[in-house]
Design an enzyme around this catalytic site. Sequence first.
Site, PDB file in Angstrom:
ATOM      1  CB  ALA A  72       7.859  10.445  -1.953  1.00 56.68           C
ATOM      2  N   GLY A 111       3.605  12.871   0.068  1.00 52.35           N
ATOM      3  CA  GLY A 111       3.269  13.445  -1.150  1.00 52.35           C
ATOM      4  C   GLY A 111       1.928  13.340  -1.618  1.00 52.35           C
ATOM      5  CD  GLU A 147       4.200  16.840   1.117  1.00 56.27           C
ATOM      6  OE1 GLU A 147       4.202  15.923   0.908  1.00 56.27           O
ATOM      7  OE2 GLU A 147       4.945  17.967   1.661  1.00 56.27           O
ATOM      8  CD  GLU A 185       5.790  13.353   4.681  1.00 55.82           C
ATOM      9  OE1 GLU A 185       5.184  13.480   5.730  1.00 55.82           O
ATOM     10  OE2 GLU A 185       5.432  13.528   3.546  1.00 55.82           O
TER      11      GLU A 185
HETATM   12  N1  COA Z   1       6.639   4.121  -1.219  1.00 49.04           N
HETATM   13  C1  COA Z   1       6.815   2.701  -1.946  1.00 49.04           C
HETATM   14  N2  COA Z   1       6.204   1.718  -1.816  1.00 49.04           N
HETATM   15  C2  COA Z   1       4.838   2.164  -1.029  1.00 49.04           C
HETATM   16  C3  COA Z   1       4.691   3.230  -0.462  1.00 49.04           C
HETATM   17  C4  COA Z   1       5.329   4.340  -0.714  1.00 49.04           C
HETATM   18  N3  COA Z   1       5.086   5.452  -0.065  1.00 49.04           N
HETATM   19  N4  COA Z   1       3.114   3.105   0.362  1.00 49.04           N
HETATM   20  C5  COA Z   1       3.053   1.814   0.256  1.00 49.04           C
HETATM   21  N5  COA Z   1       3.988   1.254  -1.044  1.00 49.04           N
HETATM   22  C6  COA Z   1       3.768  -0.226  -1.278  1.00 49.04           C
HETATM   23  C7  COA Z   1       4.099  -1.068  -0.321  1.00 49.04           C
HETATM   24  O1  COA Z   1       5.606  -1.270  -0.049  1.00 49.04           O
HETATM   25  C8  COA Z   1       3.613  -2.480  -0.706  1.00 49.04           C
HETATM   26  O2  COA Z   1       4.462  -3.045  -1.660  1.00 49.04           O
HETATM   27  P1  COA Z   1       4.620  -4.473  -1.707  1.00 49.04           P
HETATM   28  O3  COA Z   1       3.153  -5.237  -1.843  1.00 49.04           O
HETATM   29  O4  COA Z   1       5.521  -4.525  -2.937  1.00 49.04           O
HETATM   30  O5  COA Z   1       5.351  -4.755  -0.274  1.00 49.04           O
HETATM   31  C9  COA Z   1       2.335  -2.041  -1.276  1.00 49.04           C
HETATM   32  O6  COA Z   1       2.370  -0.493  -1.570  1.00 49.04           O
HETATM   33  C10 COA Z   1       1.094  -1.979  -0.445  1.00 49.04           C
HETATM   34  O7  COA Z   1       1.413  -1.343   0.817  1.00 49.04           O
HETATM   35  P2  COA Z   1       1.266  -2.158   2.244  1.00 49.04           P
HETATM   36  O8  COA Z   1       2.071  -1.228   3.122  1.00 49.04           O
HETATM   37  O9  COA Z   1       1.475  -3.548   2.049  1.00 49.04           O
HETATM   38  O10 COA Z   1      -0.286  -1.700   2.533  1.00 49.04           O
HETATM   39  P3  COA Z   1      -1.075  -1.487   3.861  1.00 49.04           P
HETATM   40  O11 COA Z   1      -2.212  -1.695   3.545  1.00 49.04           O
HETATM   41  O12 COA Z   1      -0.615  -2.574   5.035  1.00 49.04           O
HETATM   42  O13 COA Z   1      -0.721  -0.228   4.189  1.00 49.04           O
HETATM   43  C11 COA Z   1      -0.039   2.202   3.957  1.00 49.04           C
HETATM   44  C12 COA Z   1      -1.120   1.080   3.440  1.00 49.04           C
HETATM   45  C13 COA Z   1      -0.209   3.137   3.108  1.00 49.04           C
HETATM   46  C14 COA Z   1      -0.431   2.550   5.287  1.00 49.04           C
HETATM   47  C15 COA Z   1       1.590   1.838   3.985  1.00 49.04           C
HETATM   48  O14 COA Z   1       1.780   1.282   2.810  1.00 49.04           O
HETATM   49  C16 COA Z   1       2.387   2.973   4.176  1.00 49.04           C
HETATM   50  O15 COA Z   1       2.399   3.615   5.552  1.00 49.04           O
HETATM   51  N6  COA Z   1       2.987   3.564   3.134  1.00 49.04           N
HETATM   52  C17 COA Z   1       3.880   4.708   3.403  1.00 49.04           C
HETATM   53  C18 COA Z   1       3.294   5.922   3.608  1.00 49.04           C
HETATM   54  C19 COA Z   1       4.302   6.990   3.863  1.00 49.04           C
HETATM   55  O16 COA Z   1       5.010   7.062   4.633  1.00 49.04           O
HETATM   56  N7  COA Z   1       4.386   7.993   2.914  1.00 49.04           N
HETATM   57  C20 COA Z   1       5.139   9.075   2.884  1.00 49.04           C
HETATM   58  C21 COA Z   1       6.233   8.913   2.182  1.00 49.04           C
HETATM   59  S1  COA Z   1       7.472  10.363   2.080  1.00 49.04           S
END
Ligand code: COA
Length: 261
Positions: free
Chosen positions: A66, A111, A114, A134
């Site tokens: 999400a 999500g 999911e 989460e």
């Molecule tokens: N919501 C909003 N933005 C997200 C996102 C999410 N769930 N997952 C990734 N992004 C965005 C980041 O903020 C970043 O944006 P920016 O370039 O404008 O800063 C871009 O996507 C790339 O992510 P980044 O974190 O820089 O890449 P990474 O390769 O270092 O890490 C992940 C990738 C997927 C491991 C990391 O982005 C992450 O942990 N995301 C959240 C996962 C999460 O908690 N999901 C559950 C949500 S309920």
Amino acid sequence: MSEQEVLYDKSTGVATITINRPAKYNALNTSVVTTLRELFKEAENDDSIRVVILTGTGDKAFAAGADITEFQGRNSKSVRPLAENGQELCKYIEAMSKPVIAAVNGFALGGGCEIAMACDIRHASSNAKFGQPEIDLGIIPGFGGTVRLPRLVGLGMAKELVYSGNQVKADEALRIGLVNKIYDSVEELHKGTLELAKKLALKPGVAMKLAKQSMNNTWATPVADNLEFEVDVFCKTFDTEDKDEGVEAFLTKRKPEFKHR
Ligand code: COA
């Protein structure tokens, strides 16, 4: 939507729905989730479509969960529409009469994982990673993760994944039954899932629909009850300080410090 955040493509009996926010790792904001529901409905109502593939643009992510930017400032009341929107999408995919294949081309987190679990079949590229992170935001899965993950991988493995927030790589996901097949590259994944979809599109539609219904029925506990419970407790986490801390920490790219309240 300013640009198309979800793409829809039709070819010989197969609809491919693609989440198209690659710069945000295909994070599922409200408009994406709503559009996905509309497009799945379109595929369901189109007699020329027999099978649906769900995937994401690029080679980084299927969907990284999400959209966390939508969590800021929400409490248990104001977050409920987000969770319900996600749950409705997953329930729709699960209940529709046509098989849905998730082609997981990178991160399938929160999500994203999911929605993939609501699909009938999951195939992945070797760079795919699955998880329910989460807990590190001070919240819990809210699109059906606590209900569908145990059913797919068993209660013990599901608890470890949800409690730890750990990600599992494609080979481990295959081992625990979260995906059916792995491909060496994203290109191979798209080729392979389209081949499978085209094959399934030639099968008898009524039998396919009834087989799906019948297998869904084998889930003993009423899923609707479980989902209702999950959405309630998911919303509750939004009244905690830890959720504000977790979300703020993610968005400002630092480690969260939880106070357990
Ligand atoms: N919501 C909003 N933005 C997200 C996102 C999410 N769930 N997952 C990734 N992004 C965005 C980041 O903020 C970043 O944006 P920016 O370039 O404008 O800063 C871009 O996507 C790339 O992510 P980044 O974190 O820089 O890449 P990474 O390769 O270092 O890490 C992940 C990738 C997927 C491991 C990391 O982005 C992450 O942990 N995301 C959240 C996962 C999460 O908690 N999901 C559950 C949500 S309920």
